[in-house]
Design a protein around this motif. Structure first.
Motif, PDB file in Angstrom:
ATOM      1  N   MET A   1      21.424  24.703 -20.923  1.00  0.00           N
ATOM      2  CA  MET A   1      20.397  25.071 -19.988  1.00  0.00           C
ATOM      3  C   MET A   1      21.077  25.398 -18.665  1.00  0.00           C
ATOM      4  SD  MET A   1      16.841  23.080 -19.678  1.00  0.00           S
ATOM      5  CE  MET A   1      16.643  22.480 -18.044  1.00  0.00           C
ATOM      6  N   LEU A   2      20.833  26.564 -18.159  1.00  0.00           N
ATOM      7  CA  LEU A   2      21.462  27.006 -16.924  1.00  0.00           C
ATOM      8  C   LEU A   2      20.532  26.819 -15.738  1.00  0.00           C
ATOM      9  CD1 LEU A   2      23.094  30.324 -18.170  1.00  0.00           C
ATOM     10  CD2 LEU A   2      24.186  28.108 -17.847  1.00  0.00           C
ATOM     11  N   PHE A   3      21.141  26.540 -14.595  1.00  0.00           N
ATOM     12  CA  PHE A   3      20.392  26.401 -13.353  1.00  0.00           C
ATOM     13  C   PHE A   3      20.964  27.362 -12.331  1.00  0.00           C
ATOM     14  CE2 PHE A   3      19.853  22.361 -15.449  1.00  0.00           C
ATOM     15  CZ  PHE A   3      18.506  22.103 -15.265  1.00  0.00           C
ATOM     16  N   THR A   4      20.088  27.940 -11.520  1.00  0.00           N
ATOM     17  CA  THR A   4      20.553  28.791 -10.434  1.00  0.00           C
ATOM     18  C   THR A   4      21.434  27.949  -9.505  1.00  0.00           C
ATOM     19  OG1 THR A   4      19.831  30.317  -8.722  1.00  0.00           O
ATOM     20  CG2 THR A   4      18.454  28.404  -9.069  1.00  0.00           C
ATOM     21  N   LYS A   5      22.403  28.576  -8.884  1.00  0.00           N
ATOM     22  CA  LYS A   5      23.388  27.842  -8.077  1.00  0.00           C
ATOM     23  C   LYS A   5      22.749  26.968  -7.016  1.00  0.00           C
ATOM     24  CE  LYS A   5      27.363  30.769  -8.739  1.00  0.00           C
ATOM     25  NZ  LYS A   5      28.449  31.520  -8.117  1.00  0.00           N
ATOM     26  N   ARG A   6      21.665  27.427  -6.423  1.00  0.00           N
ATOM     27  CA  ARG A   6      21.064  26.647  -5.331  1.00  0.00           C
ATOM     28  C   ARG A   6      20.423  25.351  -5.809  1.00  0.00           C
ATOM     29  NH1 ARG A   6      15.190  28.586  -3.972  1.00  0.00           N
ATOM     30  NH2 ARG A   6      14.694  29.770  -5.838  1.00  0.00           N
ATOM     31  N   LEU A   7      20.201  25.193  -7.118  1.00  0.00           N
ATOM     32  CA  LEU A   7      19.587  23.973  -7.647  1.00  0.00           C
ATOM     33  C   LEU A   7      20.614  22.963  -8.153  1.00  0.00           C
ATOM     34  CD1 LEU A   7      16.638  25.485  -9.718  1.00  0.00           C
ATOM     35  CD2 LEU A   7      16.604  24.636  -7.368  1.00  0.00           C
ATOM     36  N   ARG A   8      21.838  23.374  -8.370  1.00  0.00           N
ATOM     37  CA  ARG A   8      22.818  22.522  -9.051  1.00  0.00           C
ATOM     38  C   ARG A   8      23.131  21.229  -8.301  1.00  0.00           C
ATOM     39  NH1 ARG A   8      26.548  27.567 -10.966  1.00  0.00           N
ATOM     40  NH2 ARG A   8      24.924  28.491 -12.266  1.00  0.00           N
ATOM     41  N   ASP A   9      23.246  21.274  -6.981  1.00  0.00           N
ATOM     42  CA  ASP A   9      23.513  20.044  -6.228  1.00  0.00           C
ATOM     43  C   ASP A   9      22.361  19.053  -6.382  1.00  0.00           C
ATOM     44  OD1 ASP A   9      26.029  20.788  -5.348  1.00  0.00           O
ATOM     45  OD2 ASP A   9      25.300  21.583  -3.433  1.00  0.00           O
ATOM     46  N   GLY A  10      21.131  19.549  -6.363  1.00  0.00           N
ATOM     47  CA  GLY A  10      19.965  18.683  -6.544  1.00  0.00           C
ATOM     48  C   GLY A  10      19.921  18.056  -7.925  1.00  0.00           C
ATOM     49  N   VAL A  11      20.342  18.803  -8.933  1.00  0.00           N
ATOM     50  CA  VAL A  11      20.393  18.272 -10.300  1.00  0.00           C
ATOM     51  C   VAL A  11      21.455  17.179 -10.370  1.00  0.00           C
ATOM     52  CG1 VAL A  11      20.973  18.829 -12.702  1.00  0.00           C
ATOM     53  CG2 VAL A  11      19.507  20.372 -11.382  1.00  0.00           C
ATOM     54  N   ARG A  12      22.649  17.464  -9.834  1.00  0.00           N
ATOM     55  CA  ARG A  12      23.742  16.479  -9.880  1.00  0.00           C
ATOM     56  C   ARG A  12      23.398  15.200  -9.113  1.00  0.00           C
ATOM     57  NH1 ARG A  12      27.148  21.076  -9.800  1.00  0.00           N
ATOM     58  NH2 ARG A  12      27.103  21.124  -7.538  1.00  0.00           N
ATOM     59  N   SER A  13      22.682  15.329  -8.019  1.00  0.00           N
ATOM     60  CA  SER A  13      22.335  14.144  -7.223  1.00  0.00           C
ATOM     61  C   SER A  13      21.183  13.351  -7.819  1.00  0.00           C
ATOM     62  CB  SER A  13      21.976  14.559  -5.797  1.00  0.00           C
ATOM     63  OG  SER A  13      20.712  15.215  -5.772  1.00  0.00           O
ATOM     64  N   GLY A  14      20.469  13.925  -8.780  1.00  0.00           N
ATOM     65  CA  GLY A  14      19.321  13.246  -9.382  1.00  0.00           C
ATOM     66  C   GLY A  14      18.016  13.541  -8.673  1.00  0.00           C
ATOM     67  N   LYS A  15      18.059  14.377  -7.627  1.00  0.00           N
ATOM     68  CA  LYS A  15      16.838  14.737  -6.896  1.00  0.00           C
ATOM     69  C   LYS A  15      15.943  15.640  -7.752  1.00  0.00           C
ATOM     70  CE  LYS A  15      15.292  16.892  -2.626  1.00  0.00           C
ATOM     71  NZ  LYS A  15      15.688  17.662  -1.442  1.00  0.00           N
ATOM     72  N   ILE A  16      16.555  16.503  -8.556  1.00  0.00           N
ATOM     73  CA  ILE A  16      15.802  17.395  -9.450  1.00  0.00           C
ATOM     74  C   ILE A  16      15.949  16.873 -10.874  1.00  0.00           C
ATOM     75  CG2 ILE A  16      15.629  19.732 -10.379  1.00  0.00           C
ATOM     76  CD1 ILE A  16      16.786  20.732  -7.699  1.00  0.00           C
ATOM     77  N   THR A  17      14.801  16.546 -11.490  1.00  0.00           N
ATOM     78  CA  THR A  17      14.822  16.008 -12.855  1.00  0.00           C
ATOM     79  C   THR A  17      13.837  16.731 -13.775  1.00  0.00           C
ATOM     80  OG1 THR A  17      13.223  14.310 -12.252  1.00  0.00           O
ATOM     81  CG2 THR A  17      15.566  13.712 -12.098  1.00  0.00           C
ATOM     82  N   SER A  18      13.347  17.882 -13.330  1.00  0.00           N
ATOM     83  CA  SER A  18      12.425  18.647 -14.172  1.00  0.00           C
ATOM     84  C   SER A  18      12.660  20.133 -13.949  1.00  0.00           C
ATOM     85  CB  SER A  18      10.970  18.295 -13.871  1.00  0.00           C
ATOM     86  OG  SER A  18      10.642  18.651 -12.546  1.00  0.00           O
ATOM     87  N   SER A  19      12.291  20.900 -14.950  1.00  0.00           N
ATOM     88  CA  SER A  19      12.428  22.351 -14.872  1.00  0.00           C
ATOM     89  C   SER A  19      11.280  22.982 -15.652  1.00  0.00           C
ATOM     90  CB  SER A  19      13.769  22.786 -15.467  1.00  0.00           C
ATOM     91  OG  SER A  19      13.939  24.178 -15.340  1.00  0.00           O
ATOM     92  N   VAL A  20      10.801  24.102 -15.161  1.00  0.00           N
ATOM     93  CA  VAL A  20       9.765  24.862 -15.868  1.00  0.00           C
ATOM     94  C   VAL A  20      10.434  26.122 -16.399  1.00  0.00           C
ATOM     95  CG1 VAL A  20       7.598  26.123 -15.624  1.00  0.00           C
ATOM     96  CG2 VAL A  20       7.912  23.944 -14.429  1.00  0.00           C
ATOM     97  N   ARG A  21      10.264  26.375 -17.683  1.00  0.00           N
ATOM     98  CA  ARG A  21      10.835  27.564 -18.319  1.00  0.00           C
ATOM     99  C   ARG A  21       9.750  28.266 -19.118  1.00  0.00           C
ATOM    100  NH1 ARG A  21      16.644  27.462 -17.738  1.00  0.00           N
ATOM    101  NH2 ARG A  21      16.840  25.951 -16.072  1.00  0.00           N
ATOM    102  N   ILE A  22       9.789  29.582 -19.085  1.00  0.00           N
ATOM    103  CA  ILE A  22       8.856  30.387 -19.877  1.00  0.00           C
ATOM    104  C   ILE A  22       9.692  31.061 -20.959  1.00  0.00           C
ATOM    105  CG2 ILE A  22       7.131  32.211 -19.850  1.00  0.00           C
ATOM    106  CD1 ILE A  22       6.749  31.593 -16.829  1.00  0.00           C
ATOM    107  N   TRP A  23       9.541  30.551 -22.173  1.00  0.00           N
ATOM    108  CA  TRP A  23      10.339  30.981 -23.314  1.00  0.00           C
ATOM    109  C   TRP A  23       9.431  31.372 -24.474  1.00  0.00           C
ATOM    110  CZ3 TRP A  23      13.537  25.890 -22.994  1.00  0.00           C
ATOM    111  CH2 TRP A  23      14.620  26.049 -22.134  1.00  0.00           C
ATOM    112  N   ILE A  24       9.989  32.070 -25.443  1.00  0.00           N
ATOM    113  CA  ILE A  24       9.281  32.329 -26.698  1.00  0.00           C
ATOM    114  C   ILE A  24       9.189  31.022 -27.484  1.00  0.00           C
ATOM    115  CG2 ILE A  24       9.426  33.510 -28.937  1.00  0.00           C
ATOM    116  CD1 ILE A  24      10.703  35.880 -27.450  1.00  0.00           C
ATOM    117  N   ARG A  25      10.298  30.290 -27.511  1.00  0.00           N
ATOM    118  CA  ARG A  25      10.371  28.988 -28.182  1.00  0.00           C
ATOM    119  C   ARG A  25      11.347  28.134 -27.375  1.00  0.00           C
ATOM    120  NH1 ARG A  25      13.494  32.476 -30.250  1.00  0.00           N
ATOM    121  NH2 ARG A  25      15.605  32.078 -30.957  1.00  0.00           N
TER     122      ARG A  25
END
Length: 112
Positions: A1-25
């Motif tokens: 699962m890829l994250f845009t560069k501006r979100l990566r620090d938030g993911v690593r710090s634990g501040k971001i723990t959810s993501s919304v994706r629009i996929w076929i499956r």
């Protein structure tokens, strides 16, 4: 699962723990671990949600300024199903950061 560069620090710090994706499956599975630069993301849950479920609070919790900002990034390909993915960051183990040793060469076996 890829994250845009501006979100990566938030993911690593634990501040971001959810993501919304629009996929076929779904492109991830619960319990799966996916590489992210030097660590991994472990998927805790995947839920199908509707457009009204994408609130400004959810967008901010996912690291975006608002709903429109999130929707610009959430669309992947021709997908129309909206998934809410909850995850946590797993930092690299100390052993994983050490350089690996070269693999031993196999010596050919003598033919009988």
């Amino acid at each position: 699962m890829l994250f845009t560069k501006r979100l990566r620090d938030g993911v690593r710090s634990g501040k971001i723990t959810s993501s919304v994706r629009i996929w076929i499956r779904p492109h991830v599975k619960v319990g799966g671990r996916y590489r992210m630069e030097e660590g991994e993301i472990q998927i805790d849950s995947i839920d199908t949600i509707g457009l009204p479920d994408i609130t400004p609070a959810l967008a901010r919790a996912s690291g975006f300024l608002g709903v429109l900002d999130l929707l610009k990034v959430a669309q992947h390909g021709r997908g129309q199903t909206i998934y809410l993915i909850r995850f946590h960051y797993v930092p690299p183990s100390p052993r994983a950061s050490r350089p690996s040793r070269p693999a031993k060469k196999k010596t050919p076996r003598a033919k009988p």
